[in-house]
Design a protein around this motif. Structure first.
Motif, short mmCIF file in Angstrom:
data_model
loop_
_atom_site.label_atom_id
_atom_site.label_comp_id
_atom_site.label_asym_id
_atom_site.label_seq_id
_atom_site.Cartn_x
_atom_site.Cartn_y
_atom_site.Cartn_z
N ALA A 108 0.82 -1.21 0.00
CA ALA A 108 0.00 0.00 0.00
C ALA A 108 0.85 1.27 0.00
CB ALA A 108 -0.92 0.01 1.21
N MET A 109 2.14 1.14 0.29
CA MET A 109 2.98 2.34 0.43
C MET A 109 3.16 3.10 -0.87
SD MET A 109 5.80 1.53 3.40
CE MET A 109 7.13 1.92 2.36
N ALA A 110 3.61 2.44 -1.92
CA ALA A 110 3.93 3.14 -3.17
C ALA A 110 2.70 3.83 -3.77
CB ALA A 110 4.58 2.18 -4.17
N PRO A 111 1.56 3.14 -3.91
CA PRO A 111 0.41 3.85 -4.48
C PRO A 111 -0.06 5.03 -3.63
CG PRO A 111 0.00 1.48 -4.45
CD PRO A 111 1.28 1.73 -3.71
N THR A 112 -0.06 4.86 -2.31
CA THR A 112 -0.49 5.94 -1.43
C THR A 112 0.49 7.11 -1.49
OG1 THR A 112 -1.49 4.31 0.04
CG2 THR A 112 -1.17 6.52 0.93
N ARG A 113 1.78 6.79 -1.49
CA ARG A 113 2.81 7.83 -1.56
C ARG A 113 2.69 8.62 -2.86
NH1 ARG A 113 7.87 4.89 -1.14
NH2 ARG A 113 7.28 4.59 1.01
N THR A 114 2.46 7.93 -3.97
CA THR A 114 2.33 8.58 -5.27
C THR A 114 1.04 9.40 -5.34
OG1 THR A 114 3.55 6.78 -6.30
CG2 THR A 114 2.24 8.17 -7.75
N LEU A 115 -0.06 8.81 -4.90
CA LEU A 115 -1.36 9.48 -4.97
C LEU A 115 -1.38 10.77 -4.15
CD1 LEU A 115 -4.36 9.28 -5.89
CD2 LEU A 115 -4.80 8.13 -3.72
N LEU A 116 -0.80 10.74 -2.96
CA LEU A 116 -0.84 11.90 -2.07
C LEU A 116 0.44 12.73 -2.09
CD1 LEU A 116 -2.57 10.18 0.98
CD2 LEU A 116 -3.63 11.54 -0.84
N GLU A 117 1.42 12.34 -2.92
CA GLU A 117 2.70 13.05 -3.05
C GLU A 117 3.34 13.28 -1.68
OE1 GLU A 117 2.15 16.56 -5.40
OE2 GLU A 117 1.14 15.46 -7.00
N LEU A 118 3.55 12.20 -0.95
CA LEU A 118 4.04 12.30 0.43
C LEU A 118 5.56 12.37 0.49
CD1 LEU A 118 1.69 9.66 2.02
CD2 LEU A 118 1.49 12.14 2.14
N ARG A 119 6.02 13.13 1.47
CA ARG A 119 7.44 13.24 1.78
C ARG A 119 7.57 13.38 3.29
NH1 ARG A 119 6.44 15.15 -2.75
NH2 ARG A 119 7.56 15.99 -4.46
N GLY A 120 8.77 13.37 3.78
CA GLY A 120 9.02 13.61 5.20
C GLY A 120 8.46 12.53 6.10
N PRO A 121 7.84 12.93 7.23
CA PRO A 121 7.39 11.96 8.23
C PRO A 121 6.36 10.96 7.70
CG PRO A 121 7.25 14.19 9.10
CD PRO A 121 7.60 14.31 7.65
N LEU A 122 5.58 11.35 6.71
CA LEU A 122 4.56 10.45 6.16
C LEU A 122 5.06 9.65 4.96
CD1 LEU A 122 1.34 12.61 6.47
CD2 LEU A 122 2.06 10.70 7.89
N TYR A 123 6.40 9.63 4.77
CA TYR A 123 6.96 8.87 3.64
C TYR A 123 6.61 7.39 3.75
CZ TYR A 123 10.21 7.41 0.04
OH TYR A 123 10.75 6.88 -1.10
N ALA A 124 6.52 6.86 4.99
CA ALA A 124 6.05 5.50 5.20
C ALA A 124 4.53 5.54 5.10
CB ALA A 124 6.50 4.97 6.55
N ALA A 125 4.05 5.61 3.87
CA ALA A 125 2.66 5.95 3.58
C ALA A 125 1.65 4.91 4.04
CB ALA A 125 2.50 6.18 2.07
N TRP A 126 2.08 3.75 4.44
CA TRP A 126 1.13 2.72 4.88
C TRP A 126 0.38 3.16 6.13
CZ3 TRP A 126 1.35 0.57 9.67
CH2 TRP A 126 2.55 0.68 10.37
N VAL A 127 0.92 4.14 6.85
CA VAL A 127 0.23 4.58 8.07
C VAL A 127 -1.10 5.28 7.77
CG1 VAL A 127 2.38 4.79 9.40
CG2 VAL A 127 1.49 6.79 8.21
N ILE A 128 -1.24 5.86 6.59
CA ILE A 128 -2.49 6.56 6.25
C ILE A 128 -3.64 5.57 6.08
CG2 ILE A 128 -3.62 8.03 4.53
CD1 ILE A 128 -0.88 9.46 4.29
N PRO A 129 -3.49 4.49 5.24
CA PRO A 129 -4.58 3.51 5.20
C PRO A 129 -4.79 2.82 6.54
CG PRO A 129 -3.10 3.19 3.34
CD PRO A 129 -2.49 4.22 4.23
N ALA A 130 -3.72 2.64 7.32
CA ALA A 130 -3.84 2.02 8.65
C ALA A 130 -4.68 2.90 9.57
CB ALA A 130 -2.48 1.76 9.24
N MET A 131 -4.45 4.22 9.53
CA MET A 131 -5.25 5.12 10.36
C MET A 131 -6.71 5.10 9.94
SD MET A 131 -2.84 8.44 11.16
CE MET A 131 -2.31 8.78 9.50
N ALA A 132 -6.96 5.02 8.63
CA ALA A 132 -8.34 4.94 8.14
C ALA A 132 -9.00 3.65 8.62
CB ALA A 132 -8.36 5.02 6.61
N ALA A 133 -8.25 2.56 8.59
CA ALA A 133 -8.81 1.28 9.05
C ALA A 133 -9.09 1.30 10.55
CB ALA A 133 -7.84 0.14 8.71
N LEU A 134 -8.21 1.94 11.32
CA LEU A 134 -8.43 2.03 12.75
C LEU A 134 -9.64 2.89 13.10
CD1 LEU A 134 -4.80 2.32 14.13
CD2 LEU A 134 -6.38 0.42 14.41
N ALA A 135 -9.83 3.94 12.31
CA ALA A 135 -10.98 4.82 12.55
C ALA A 135 -12.27 4.05 12.33
CB ALA A 135 -10.92 6.04 11.66
#
Length: 123
Positions: A96-123
């Motif tokens: 999930a990291m590469a597609p999320t990183r590309t889709l949201l153009e992530l850099r810095g602390p959110l470079y490990a983009a898998w945390v975004i779908p994980a946060m959505a799943a936890l919510a």
């Protein structure tokens, strides 16, 4: 005790390679490094998560027999641990990291983009 041993071995190989400059064989380094995937620590974590899923399932079954009102929560928790076990062994969150990183153009602390779908799943 097993996790302490695995962490100690990983730390020792990291220190030997990066601090002391020893040529630790790559095959050994990858098999024990806690920051790698598809190795001994990953297998151990998968076994722990799968065992937890099984034990929680047994609790859910007992709760069902007792007609406890929280039975579905226990089954849900068991499924969650089963998912975590499968994710650990199949590295689903890394996929999930590469597609999320590309889709949201992530850099810095959110470079490990898998945390975004994980946060959505936890919510």
């Amino acid at each position: 005790m097993i996790m302490t041993a695995l962490a100690s071995i990983s730390f020792a190989t990291l220190a030997a390679r990066h601090q002391l400059g020893y040529n630790v064989p790559t095959w050994l380094f990858r098999r024990v490094n806690l920051d790698e995937e598809a190795n001994i620590p990953t297998w151990f974590a998968t076994c722990l998560l799968f065992s937890a899923a099984g034990l929680i399932f047994l609790i859910a079954r007992a709760k069902q027999l007792l007609q406890d009102r929280f039975t579905l929560y226990w089954y849900g928790l068991s499924l969650t641990f089963l998912h975590l076990s499968v994710d650990e062994v199949a590295s689903l969150h890394e996929m999930a990291m590469a597609p999320t990183r590309t889709l949201l153009e992530l850099r810095g602390p959110l470079y490990a983009a898998w945390v975004i779908p994980a946060m959505a799943a936890l919510a």
